[in-house]
Design an enzyme around this catalytic site. Sequence first.
Site, mmCIF file in Angstrom:
data_model
loop_
_atom_site.group_PDB
_atom_site.id
_atom_site.type_symbol
_atom_site.label_atom_id
_atom_site.label_comp_id
_atom_site.label_asym_id
_atom_site.label_seq_id
_atom_site.Cartn_x
_atom_site.Cartn_y
_atom_site.Cartn_z
ATOM 1 N N GLY A 58 -9.049 -2.204 11.241
ATOM 2 C CA GLY A 58 -9.173 -2.131 9.787
ATOM 3 C C GLY A 58 -9.566 -0.790 9.219
ATOM 4 O O GLY A 58 -10.095 -0.718 8.103
ATOM 5 N N ARG A 98 2.002 -8.836 12.825
ATOM 6 C CA ARG A 98 2.866 -10.010 12.898
ATOM 7 C C ARG A 98 3.987 -9.827 11.888
ATOM 8 O O ARG A 98 3.745 -9.387 10.752
ATOM 9 C CB ARG A 98 2.047 -11.256 12.562
ATOM 10 C CG ARG A 98 2.758 -12.563 12.842
ATOM 11 C CD ARG A 98 1.784 -13.704 12.677
ATOM 12 N NE ARG A 98 2.448 -14.964 12.414
ATOM 13 C CZ ARG A 98 2.801 -15.837 13.338
ATOM 14 N NH1 ARG A 98 2.560 -15.593 14.607
ATOM 15 N NH2 ARG A 98 3.400 -16.969 13.006
ATOM 16 N N LEU A 149 6.607 -10.682 9.085
ATOM 17 C CA LEU A 149 6.548 -11.603 7.947
ATOM 18 C C LEU A 149 7.841 -12.395 7.860
ATOM 19 O O LEU A 149 8.927 -11.883 8.167
ATOM 20 C CB LEU A 149 6.343 -10.814 6.658
ATOM 21 C CG LEU A 149 5.019 -10.052 6.553
ATOM 22 C CD1 LEU A 149 5.026 -9.164 5.312
ATOM 23 C CD2 LEU A 149 3.835 -11.011 6.523
ATOM 24 N N ASN A 194 3.518 -1.214 3.581
ATOM 25 C CA ASN A 194 3.094 -1.077 4.976
ATOM 26 C C ASN A 194 2.876 0.402 5.268
ATOM 27 O O ASN A 194 3.480 1.268 4.644
ATOM 28 C CB ASN A 194 4.164 -1.634 5.912
ATOM 29 C CG ASN A 194 3.726 -1.588 7.372
ATOM 30 O OD1 ASN A 194 2.582 -1.918 7.698
ATOM 31 N ND2 ASN A 194 4.611 -1.170 8.257
ATOM 32 N N HIS A 209 3.017 3.053 8.580
ATOM 33 C CA HIS A 209 3.500 3.144 9.957
ATOM 34 C C HIS A 209 3.187 4.545 10.490
ATOM 35 O O HIS A 209 3.421 5.538 9.784
ATOM 36 C CB HIS A 209 5.006 2.868 10.009
ATOM 37 C CG HIS A 209 5.528 2.845 11.406
ATOM 38 N ND1 HIS A 209 5.317 1.782 12.260
ATOM 39 C CD2 HIS A 209 6.240 3.761 12.113
ATOM 40 C CE1 HIS A 209 5.865 2.047 13.431
ATOM 41 N NE2 HIS A 209 6.437 3.245 13.376
ATOM 42 N N ASP A 230 10.704 -4.750 3.651
ATOM 43 C CA ASP A 230 11.840 -5.652 3.444
ATOM 44 C C ASP A 230 12.016 -6.504 4.693
ATOM 45 O O ASP A 230 11.105 -6.582 5.525
ATOM 46 C CB ASP A 230 13.105 -4.865 3.043
ATOM 47 C CG ASP A 230 13.606 -3.950 4.150
ATOM 48 O OD1 ASP A 230 13.122 -4.063 5.306
ATOM 49 O OD2 ASP A 230 14.480 -3.112 3.865
ATOM 50 N N ASP A 286 9.856 -2.116 9.781
ATOM 51 C CA ASP A 286 9.577 -0.711 9.450
ATOM 52 C C ASP A 286 10.766 -0.059 8.742
ATOM 53 O O ASP A 286 11.176 1.063 9.074
ATOM 54 C CB ASP A 286 9.218 0.080 10.729
ATOM 55 C CG ASP A 286 7.976 -0.487 11.407
ATOM 56 O OD1 ASP A 286 7.096 -0.998 10.708
ATOM 57 O OD2 ASP A 286 7.900 -0.411 12.650
ATOM 58 N N GLU A 345 -3.040 8.974 7.693
ATOM 59 C CA GLU A 345 -2.785 7.628 7.157
ATOM 60 C C GLU A 345 -3.798 7.281 6.081
ATOM 61 O O GLU A 345 -3.463 6.696 5.042
ATOM 62 C CB GLU A 345 -2.866 6.583 8.275
ATOM 63 C CG GLU A 345 -1.758 6.663 9.304
ATOM 64 C CD GLU A 345 -1.863 5.549 10.338
ATOM 65 O OE1 GLU A 345 -2.177 4.409 9.970
ATOM 66 O OE2 GLU A 345 -1.631 5.816 11.535
HETATM 67 C C1 GRF Z 1 -2.292 2.091 12.045
HETATM 68 O O1 GRF Z 1 -1.932 3.094 12.958
HETATM 69 C C2 GRF Z 1 -1.117 1.737 11.167
HETATM 70 O O2 GRF Z 1 -0.267 2.804 10.933
HETATM 71 C C3 GRF Z 1 -0.415 0.696 12.002
HETATM 72 O O3 GRF Z 1 -1.435 -0.052 12.591
HETATM 73 C C4 GRF Z 1 -2.591 0.767 12.736
HETATM 74 C C5 GRF Z 1 -3.718 0.040 12.074
HETATM 75 O O4 GRF Z 1 -4.935 0.722 12.236
HETATM 76 N N1 GRF Z 1 0.475 -0.109 11.158
HETATM 77 P P1 GRF Z 1 -6.212 0.239 11.445
HETATM 78 O O5 GRF Z 1 -6.440 -1.226 11.810
HETATM 79 O O6 GRF Z 1 -5.945 0.392 9.980
HETATM 80 O O7 GRF Z 1 -7.326 1.100 11.925
#
Ligand code: GRF
Length: 228
Positions: free
Chosen positions: A40, A119, A121, A135, A137, A169, A173, A202
């Site tokens: 998280g 998971r 969707l 999302n 990625h 969508d 990804d 991120e």
């Molecule tokens: C991140 O690297 C995100 O890009 C990917 O899953 C990871 C989640 O990390 N979809 P966190 O749980 O937010 O630390």
Amino acid sequence: MRALAPEEIPLQPSTTNPQVKGAQPARPSLRLGVLLSGRGSNFLAIAESIRSGKLQGVEISIVLSNVADAPGIAAARDLNLPTAVFVSKGRPRAEHDADLIACLHDYKVDVVILAGYMRLLSPQFIAAFPNRILNIHPSLLPAFPGLDAQQQAFDYGVKVAGCTVHFVDERLDHGAIILQRTIAVLDTDDAHSLADRILAEEHIAYTEAIARIASGEYEIRGRRYLKR
Ligand code: GRF
């Protein structure tokens, strides 16, 4: 200019915001529903951006997890945010997702934020929130979709890596890209150091993407997200 399809119309936020530090914004807040399965850190970065006032006009309405002991859901409880767990293991996808949709509607969620939700969707879920699911990625899509994107990028030998925030969508990804952030891959990197530096990007990228969506100042033309 052509008329916009319903799913292309920018968001109209719906309530006032109790989570922002200091003065309340005059306009209503965009209500986020966060879905996570793990540590998280992206969720926490978003929550901190709201708390500090960096991300305005946005509130977290509910944090959902499909994993009972996900550290992210414990962190959400510690922040006194509403939380719910719907364990997905062993359940048909459509049935599990119907529970999520009902909960998100109960909490009047405008936008669903996938923050390490591990998971796929169902089509029903995606149809319930058209162009309202984001999302993040950890690669520069369309390169390296799927699991272990940072390791894939490292093994491929790319010199530039990064992360992508995109609409969700029906394909993995794949939806329209809102923004990407890049970093140089260093000769001294290994896959772990690369992943750590991508993760730092991120945390910046998700806040920025949500701010753009909350502004309502965008449109989606085909695969293209465009600022207005
Ligand atoms: C991140 O690297 C995100 O890009 C990917 O899953 C990871 C989640 O990390 N979809 P966190 O749980 O937010 O630390």
